[in-house]
Design an enzyme around this catalytic site. Structure first.
Site, PDB file in Angstrom:
ATOM      1  N   ASP A 135       7.315   8.549   8.250  1.00 52.14           N
ATOM      2  CA  ASP A 135       8.687   8.511   7.623  1.00 52.14           C
ATOM      3  C   ASP A 135       9.600   7.895   8.686  1.00 52.14           C
ATOM      4  O   ASP A 135       9.800   8.247   9.872  1.00 52.14           O
ATOM      5  CB  ASP A 135       9.450   9.799   7.393  1.00 52.14           C
ATOM      6  CG  ASP A 135      10.432   9.690   6.392  1.00 52.14           C
ATOM      7  OD1 ASP A 135      10.398   8.890   5.563  1.00 52.14           O
ATOM      8  OD2 ASP A 135      11.496  10.546   6.494  1.00 52.14           O
ATOM      9  N   HIS A 142      22.654   5.188   6.338  1.00 48.49           N
ATOM     10  CA  HIS A 142      22.459   6.762   6.598  1.00 48.49           C
ATOM     11  C   HIS A 142      22.483   7.229   7.854  1.00 48.49           C
ATOM     12  O   HIS A 142      23.055   8.142   8.303  1.00 48.49           O
ATOM     13  CB  HIS A 142      20.805   6.960   5.964  1.00 48.49           C
ATOM     14  CG  HIS A 142      20.210   8.361   6.135  1.00 48.49           C
ATOM     15  ND1 HIS A 142      20.709   9.503   5.847  1.00 48.49           N
ATOM     16  CD2 HIS A 142      19.482   8.795   7.272  1.00 48.49           C
ATOM     17  CE1 HIS A 142      20.053  10.713   6.296  1.00 48.49           C
ATOM     18  NE2 HIS A 142      19.245   9.955   6.982  1.00 48.49           N
ATOM     19  N   GLU A 208      15.854  14.279   0.373  1.00 50.20           N
ATOM     20  CA  GLU A 208      16.207  12.845   1.043  1.00 50.20           C
ATOM     21  C   GLU A 208      15.700  11.895  -0.118  1.00 50.20           C
ATOM     22  O   GLU A 208      14.528  11.764  -0.335  1.00 50.20           O
ATOM     23  CB  GLU A 208      15.683  12.591   2.442  1.00 50.20           C
ATOM     24  CG  GLU A 208      16.516  13.550   3.353  1.00 50.20           C
ATOM     25  CD  GLU A 208      16.171  12.894   4.922  1.00 50.20           C
ATOM     26  OE1 GLU A 208      14.887  12.638   4.960  1.00 50.20           O
ATOM     27  OE2 GLU A 208      17.042  13.239   5.731  1.00 50.20           O
ATOM     28  N   GLU A 210      13.984   8.718  -1.195  1.00 47.89           N
ATOM     29  CA  GLU A 210      13.429   7.618  -0.107  1.00 47.89           C
ATOM     30  C   GLU A 210      12.400   7.200  -1.221  1.00 47.89           C
ATOM     31  O   GLU A 210      12.105   7.432  -2.324  1.00 47.89           O
ATOM     32  CB  GLU A 210      12.501   8.167   0.871  1.00 47.89           C
ATOM     33  CG  GLU A 210      13.314   8.974   1.914  1.00 47.89           C
ATOM     34  CD  GLU A 210      12.664   9.277   3.037  1.00 47.89           C
ATOM     35  OE1 GLU A 210      11.472   8.473   3.395  1.00 47.89           O
ATOM     36  OE2 GLU A 210      13.103  10.073   3.788  1.00 47.89           O
ATOM     37  N   LYS A 262      10.819  19.726   7.805  1.00 47.16           N
ATOM     38  CA  LYS A 262      10.348  18.706   7.046  1.00 47.16           C
ATOM     39  C   LYS A 262       8.772  19.047   6.472  1.00 47.16           C
ATOM     40  O   LYS A 262       8.621  18.425   5.443  1.00 47.16           O
ATOM     41  CB  LYS A 262      10.168  17.142   7.701  1.00 47.16           C
ATOM     42  CG  LYS A 262      11.577  16.743   8.346  1.00 47.16           C
ATOM     43  CD  LYS A 262      12.497  16.042   7.073  1.00 47.16           C
ATOM     44  CE  LYS A 262      13.608  15.428   7.994  1.00 47.16           C
ATOM     45  NZ  LYS A 262      14.369  14.647   6.996  1.00 47.16           N
TER      46      LYS A 262
HETATM   47 CA    CA Z   1      13.492  11.083   5.646  1.00 49.43          CA
END
Ligand code: CA
Length: 424
Positions: A135, A142, A208, A210, A262
């Site tokens: 990632d 951001h 998040e 993405e 995460k």
């Molecule tokens: Ca991320």
């Protein structure tokens, strides 16, 4: 490069509504199963799925010379491994068969019944077996927002940020697809005024927004991929929700970066849009100043104009759009990310997933996480049921959508939708 299958004037004999993400110019691939049957490779067209396993068994793909068992795989990895010329020949052939000027398939009612499945009658599965998951952290907006909130507004970006596409190695085993629920994770947190940490469900669960690319061609250990070669190594893209527990993250991330905050889940959309379908939507990226090191320099338009949206749907209520962003805002592009990933000789493998990092734009409605949208909880967002959100609550569903649009053609990604269940 002109790609015939992208021609905006082509129409399919399969009915496609104008608002559909899946016109004949898209033809994304996924893995699905019908009731009591095994998995099959599918191609989305309108609100139908073309069953490629069936199509191949009826002989329609004979000229492609692909082992038909590839199309009953559990993942797309075997198809991807066939290589870019085969991806292209495959997409051309599917485009031909679905074209309203072609009679081969459309005039055979029996076959049409066998190969076209209503998409609401199937289960979609994770499209690829992900070996490694990286990632990145490539949105300047951001990174600036996070640096402003947690460090120093005057020096929001750390000194390395404009020189390195910053990233970390994520967890592949907990990557899930749309429609799979998650439970609120538990972990260690420590309040600023507490002496010692405590254990319990995260209070600051966040999404998040993405996008991610899927690796399509491997390199050898010790052989970096240049920015010029990178596009040949990318198969396609999906939407990615990088779930994050902010309170767990804040306590654990020093000094090695995010870990359990995460790794409990990352959700991806089930349809993989091939890079060829996205070619009409190339745009130039932002000027990179200071100039980057030679191995990160690139030529041409490497960003993509893809509209992105996030919705929060509380239980028994309407979804509320909380964010509108765009993939074109990325400071570091995918070619630079892949060149950086491999510059030390690291080998990458088919099916690897590379997340962009949270995609925020410059205005407040375009921030790609609740952390930024609610500005650390100081700016709650109203829902239609009278409640408000600083972060994600139990039984909320978070839905991300993405689509590119040009010349009346909409190339969409469908959605990635995830419901959050209470902690056990
Ligand atoms: Ca991320």
């Amino acid at each position: 490069m002109t790609i015939a299958a992208n021609d905006p004037t082509i129409r399919s004999w399969v009915k496609v509504n104008p608002e559909s993400d899946f016109p004949i110019q898209n033809l994304p691939l996924g893995i699905f199963s019908r009731e009591k049957e095994g998995t099959s490779v599918g191609v989305a067209i309108g609100d139908k799925i073309l069953d490629i396993r069936e199509l191949a068994s009826l002989g329609y793909l004979a000229d492609l010379d692909i082992d038909n068992s590839v199309f009953s795989s559990q993942y797309l990895n075997r198809f991807i491994a066939l290589g870019q010329p085969v991806w292209r020949a495959f997409r051309d052939r599917i485009s031909e068969l679905l074209n309203n000027s072609n009679q081969e398939l459309q005039s055979n009612e029996e076959h049409v019944k066998d190969v076209l499945v209503p998409s609401n009658e199937v289960t979609m599965h994770l499209p690829v077996r992900v070996g490694d998951y990286t990632d990145f952290y490539s949105s300047i907006e951001h990174a600036t927002n996070v640096g402003t909130m947690f460090r120093d507004p005057e020096n929001a970006l750390l000194p390395n940020w404009k020189h390195i596409p910053v990233g970390y190695h994520g967890r592949a085993s907990s990557i899930i697809t749309s429609g799979v629920d998650i439970e609120r994770p538990k972990g260690q947190t420590k309040a600023d005024d507490a002496e010692v940490p405590s254990f319990g469900p995260t209070r600051l669960l966040d999404f998040e927004l993405e996008m991610a690319f899927i690796l399509g061609k491997e390199n050898k250990l010790g052989s970096p991929i240049s920015t010029a070669e990178a596009e040949d190594h990318i198969f396609g893209m999906v939407l990615l929700n990088d779930w994050s527990a902010r309170d767990i993250q804040k306590w654990e991330y020093v000094p090695l970066g995010p870990f359990l905050a995460k790794s409990f889940a990352s959700s991806v959309s089930p349809w993989v849009v091939m890079m060829d379908s996205l070619q009409p939507f190339r745009v130039s990226g932002p000027v990179q100043d200071p100039p980057v090191l030679p191995y990160l320099q690139y030529e041409g338009d490497k960003n993509y104009d893809i509209n992105l949206e996030v919705y929060i749907q509380p239980e028994n209520s309407e979804p509320v759009r909380v964010c509108q962003s765009n993939f074109k805002y990325m400071y570091w592009n995918m070619c630079q990310q892949l060149a950086h990933q491999t510059i030390n000789g690291c080998n990458v493998r088919i099916g690897d997933l590379y997340g962009s990092g949270t995609i925020s734009g410059s205005d407040k409605g375009s921030y790609g996480s609740m952390l930024e949208l609610s500005w650390k909880g100081t700016n709650p967002i109203p829902m239609t049921d009278g409640s408000e959100r600083k972060f994600i609550q139990d039984n909320d569903t978070v839905i991300m959508k993405g689509f590119a649009e040009k010349d009346g053609i909409r190339i969409g990604f469908g959605e990635v939708s995830t419901k959050v269940l209470p902690a056990r």
